[in-house]
Design a protein around this motif. Structure first.
Motif, short mmCIF file in Angstrom:
data_model
loop_
_atom_site.label_atom_id
_atom_site.label_comp_id
_atom_site.label_asym_id
_atom_site.label_seq_id
_atom_site.Cartn_x
_atom_site.Cartn_y
_atom_site.Cartn_z
N THR A 140 2.10 -16.22 20.46
CA THR A 140 0.73 -16.13 20.71
C THR A 140 0.32 -15.45 19.38
N ALA A 141 1.12 -14.32 18.97
CA ALA A 141 0.46 -13.41 17.66
C ALA A 141 0.79 -14.18 16.47
N ASN A 142 1.77 -14.85 16.56
CA ASN A 142 2.34 -15.99 15.36
C ASN A 142 1.28 -16.85 15.18
N VAL A 143 0.63 -17.31 16.20
CA VAL A 143 -0.67 -18.54 16.05
C VAL A 143 -1.75 -17.91 15.50
N GLU A 144 -2.03 -16.55 15.57
CA GLU A 144 -3.10 -15.94 15.01
C GLU A 144 -2.75 -15.82 13.32
N ASP A 145 -1.50 -15.40 13.01
CA ASP A 145 -1.10 -15.14 11.72
C ASP A 145 -1.01 -16.66 10.94
N LEU A 146 -0.92 -17.63 11.70
CA LEU A 146 -0.59 -19.08 11.01
C LEU A 146 -2.11 -19.56 10.73
N ALA A 147 -3.01 -19.25 11.80
CA ALA A 147 -4.46 -19.45 11.52
C ALA A 147 -4.93 -18.80 10.53
N ARG A 148 -4.76 -17.64 10.14
CA ARG A 148 -5.36 -16.66 9.00
C ARG A 148 -4.73 -17.30 8.00
N GLY A 149 -3.47 -17.76 8.00
CA GLY A 149 -2.71 -18.35 6.87
C GLY A 149 -3.35 -19.59 6.41
N ARG A 150 -3.51 -20.39 7.26
CA ARG A 150 -4.28 -21.62 6.97
C ARG A 150 -5.68 -21.44 6.20
N ALA A 151 -6.37 -20.69 7.20
CA ALA A 151 -7.63 -20.20 6.40
C ALA A 151 -7.64 -19.63 5.07
N SER A 152 -6.58 -18.72 4.64
CA SER A 152 -6.57 -18.17 3.37
C SER A 152 -5.81 -19.18 2.29
N GLY A 153 -5.40 -20.53 2.98
CA GLY A 153 -5.09 -21.58 1.97
C GLY A 153 -3.40 -21.35 1.50
N LEU A 154 -2.65 -20.66 2.44
CA LEU A 154 -1.08 -20.61 2.31
C LEU A 154 -0.63 -22.04 2.28
N SER A 155 0.49 -21.95 1.46
CA SER A 155 1.04 -23.56 1.35
C SER A 155 1.81 -23.80 2.51
N ASP A 156 1.95 -25.20 2.67
CA ASP A 156 2.90 -25.70 3.76
C ASP A 156 4.25 -24.97 3.97
N GLY A 157 4.79 -24.78 2.86
CA GLY A 157 6.11 -24.05 2.74
C GLY A 157 6.14 -22.82 3.44
N LEU A 158 5.16 -22.02 2.85
CA LEU A 158 4.96 -20.54 3.20
C LEU A 158 4.57 -20.51 4.93
N LEU A 159 3.76 -21.45 5.37
CA LEU A 159 3.42 -21.51 6.54
C LEU A 159 4.63 -21.94 7.58
N ASP A 160 5.29 -22.59 7.00
CA ASP A 160 6.77 -23.17 7.52
C ASP A 160 7.39 -21.94 7.90
N ARG A 161 7.57 -21.15 6.73
CA ARG A 161 8.61 -20.02 6.85
C ARG A 161 7.97 -18.80 7.70
N LEU A 162 6.74 -18.59 7.78
CA LEU A 162 5.96 -18.10 8.71
C LEU A 162 6.10 -18.25 10.22
N ALA A 163 6.14 -19.47 10.44
CA ALA A 163 5.84 -20.11 11.83
C ALA A 163 7.22 -19.75 12.98
N LEU A 164 6.79 -19.28 14.03
CA LEU A 164 7.83 -19.13 15.33
C LEU A 164 7.50 -19.67 16.31
#
Lengths: 448, 448
Positions: free
Chosen positions: B76-100
């Motif tokens: 659940t917390a990770n979903v918040e990080d991912l949403a923030r990451g997408r909004a700030s334009g993180l690359s797909d690669g970085l989003l994948d490394r972030l995802a749990l």
């Protein structure tokens, strides 16, 4: 910085070129000149890194021979240092530490020969194995590369540092105390010429003394060129280097050292240890600065101990209980927190009576500099707890704190005593001037 | 720093108290708060320093169990990080490394169990002997105390760092990447509660993420409280920490890694090693960035190698000789000095033809970051010179550079790969998170 430093006292073919420095403060040309010194050290170090032990030991003996042969020139330069020191009001103690005569030079040369007799740490395989996939892996001890030394008055440190860094395959860049500048300039010149006569690069040994204080600062910032910087001297010097340096530093030497006399201590064991730790040599980092006594031992131990300390010329700074137990003819100066914090380096001792082992451990945790602490006890459990819970470089059980010393612990000569936890802790010998390299042999292995 | 960091996403009884921070720049209260975190870590570390391996391993399994049990909260917390990451334009690669997801969390928990299975470095006697005077001396491995970790996006690093520091008897203070802040806050909270359930102090694991960037800076200056700071991330992060920190730092990770194909190399050995080193995983520090080819091997090796690299999607940045040898359908981008200096971390490779081994060694000396270099050769003398003269943490002979890895070299998990020479060089496992203590037992020994 004195003007005489701007030109080395002697200069042969292999003397470092004299470089004019700005009269005050660091200047870009000093930085560039020191970086150039470090670059030349790095190149010189490459030749030594692959030298055999035979080559290095022969060089060390040649350096010793050269120092003895040129003792007159060293003494002449030393006379200049002493004259300058007297004029600037150096204490008799400091003048004595600075003074060189043929006998002392011979002793300094002898230390080089002792280093030659020590095993070579380079090439030692720290660990090694054949991995399940057939890769042959080993971790091998190799020289650091370029070692920086920043130190104070005594010229023997110059020679000791050169001996230890050469034997461990490193080049050294020296920044000595300005009080010994003339002696150091001649010593470095003698050693450089002796290296060249052995077919080794003169730039294995260089000094940045001609650049004065700004040269030392530039050395602290020579990232990528200086692999490790070792400050040796008083607390102020070490603090400055640790704060200022951006190259890796090994913190040395400050010793607020404790002796704890436990409830079960045998007074006949405790008193000689205490006197040895405090008085065998004052002004060294492994000398005791605070005595802690378990309250159950206080009445039996303290009165005679205070008398013995008094007879040895020691001024006691004690807490109330200590003062109450002192014989009438022994003066106890009331102790404050400052006494618990102080590394006296003199014939002074802080004394406190503690309720139990926990209180002793707590006092040490609060005030120790993490150098050396000793317990005197007959109780196994107390000794085990003391060893486990004291977080210092060295812990002594029923032995004097003065044994925290590379020579005493069988390391041979030491380049300093580290009070940090990274890389080296306690006495640093030749091994501590090396790093390791992983060497892996395969047969076309790729990672699956 | 995002606002959501000011209050941890969850907070049980053992959660760290949320602390308001100033909206920008460091503030004295942040410094004091971080020092307080470090002080609590130091106290907590004392309990762990004397814990048995059994206690530590049980705790590691309990932490793993807790992560799996609370995987939903972490996701659940990770979903918040991912949403923030997408909004700030993180690359797909970085989003994948972030995802749990539960599977990844299970794998992360598994890594804790693997650390539990590793031998305990604490208590290992590094050397010991009875000295001629009868003193019994031993040098024993002990925990560092407080380890600071400053790292970037991936939340698995949080758990890995906790596992390794706990097993080696240390407390850890974490400063993770802001992109993973919500995930890290929940993970730290879960781990802290699990520690308390095991009877261990929650403060063995703390984060200063709530203080944002100023918290990280304060951690770098916590002298006397943080025993070692390990930065893990890109070159910028590491450079900043090394420059800024006054606590001891271990520099990690930047790898400008070379593969040298010698005159006598077997192409059938060289090509798989090259492809493995460059393409098995890009974006890691032990991946190859430059290929050097002896000119006698260039004609036979390079054309087919360039085709194979091209087919693997690698862009070659080559010198003139390389360009001249390239097949017509392979594009070679002209290489500049910047290519020799660059750690691409991508499907790019710099390629240069060199006259001989000396030229290869010279190129490596000039451009390498001192991480890993490999030679492919059938000539014994060339391999021996390469091993002796390359001044890097790891040297591979006929093996891929990708083997510079704690797991691959049999150290178990690793906390990073040191590219400095002090304390640790190359992969750092549990042993590198410890220091040593000298323990000396006497029978009333004093120094003569």
């Amino acid at each position: 910085m004195t003007t005489s430093l701007d030109a080395p006292a002697t200069g042969g073919a292999h003397a470092q070129p004299p470089v004019p420095t700005s009269p005050s403060g660091p200047a870009p040309d000093v930085t560039e000149a020191v970086l150039d010194v470090a670059r030349r050290a790095k190149v010189a170090a490459r030749a030594l890194a692959v030298a055999t032990r035979g080559v290095k030991d022969a060089a060390l003996h040649a350096l010793a021979d050269a120092l003895v042969a040129e003792a007159d020139a060293v003494v002449t330069a030393n006379v200049e240092d002493l004259a300058r020191g007297r004029a600037s009001g150096l204490s008799d103690g400091l003048l004595d530490r600075l003074a060189l005569d043929p006998a002392r030079i011979s002793a300094i040369a002898g230390a080089l020969r002792e280093v030659a007799a020590l095993p070579d740490p380079v090439g030692e395989v720290v660990r090694g194995s054949t991995l399940p996939n057939g890769l042959r892996m080993r971790q091998v001890r190799v020289p650091m590369g370029v070692v920086g030394m920043i130190y104070e008055a005594r010229p023997n440190v110059t020679v000791d540092a050169v001996g230890l860094t050469l034997k461990s395959g490193n080049a050294v860049v020296l920044r000595g105390g300005s009080a010994a500048a003339s002696s150091n300039a001649v010593i470095v010149d003698v050693l450089r010429r002796a290296l060249v006569a052995q077919g080794l690069p003169a730039d294995l040994v260089q000094t940045v003394d001609v650049f004065g204080r700004p040269g030392g600062v530039a050395l602290m910032h020579a990232r990528g060129l200086v692999d490790v910087l070792v400050p040796r001297g008083g607390a102020d010097l070490i603090r400055t280097v640790v704060r200022e340096a951006t190259v890796p530093v090994i913190e040395t030497g400050v010793g607020n050292v404790h002796v704890y006399v436990d409830a079960t201590a045998d007074p006949a064991v405790a008193l000689p240890i205490l006197l040895n730790a405090k008085t065998q040599r004052v002004g060294v980092c492994n000398a005791a600065e605070t005595l802690l006594v378990h309250r159950d031992a206080a009445e039996s131990f303290l009165p005679s101990a205070l008398t013995a300390l008094d007879q040895a010329g020691v001024t006691v700074h004690g807490d109330d209980v200590t003062a109450a137990l002192a014989p009438a003819d022994v003066t106890v100066v009331p102790a404050t927190d400052e006494d618990w914090a102080t590394e006296y380096l003199s014939l002074d001792l802080a004394v406190r009576v503690v309720d139990d082992l926990d209180a002793a451990l707590d006092h040490i945790r609060t005030w120790s500099s993490g150098h050396t602490e000793a317990i005197v006890t007959r109780d196994l459990a107390s000794s085990e707890r003391f060893v486990a819970e004291v977080d210092s470089a060295a812990v002594m059980v029923n032995a004097s704190t003065r044994f925290t010393d590379g020579g005493q612990l069988g390391l041979g000569a030491e380049i300093g005593i580290s009070t940090q936890k990274l890389h080296a802790r306690g006495p640093m010998g030749l091994g501590e001037l090396t790093t390791t390299k992983w060497v892996v042999h395969g047969d076309g292995h790729v990672r699956p």
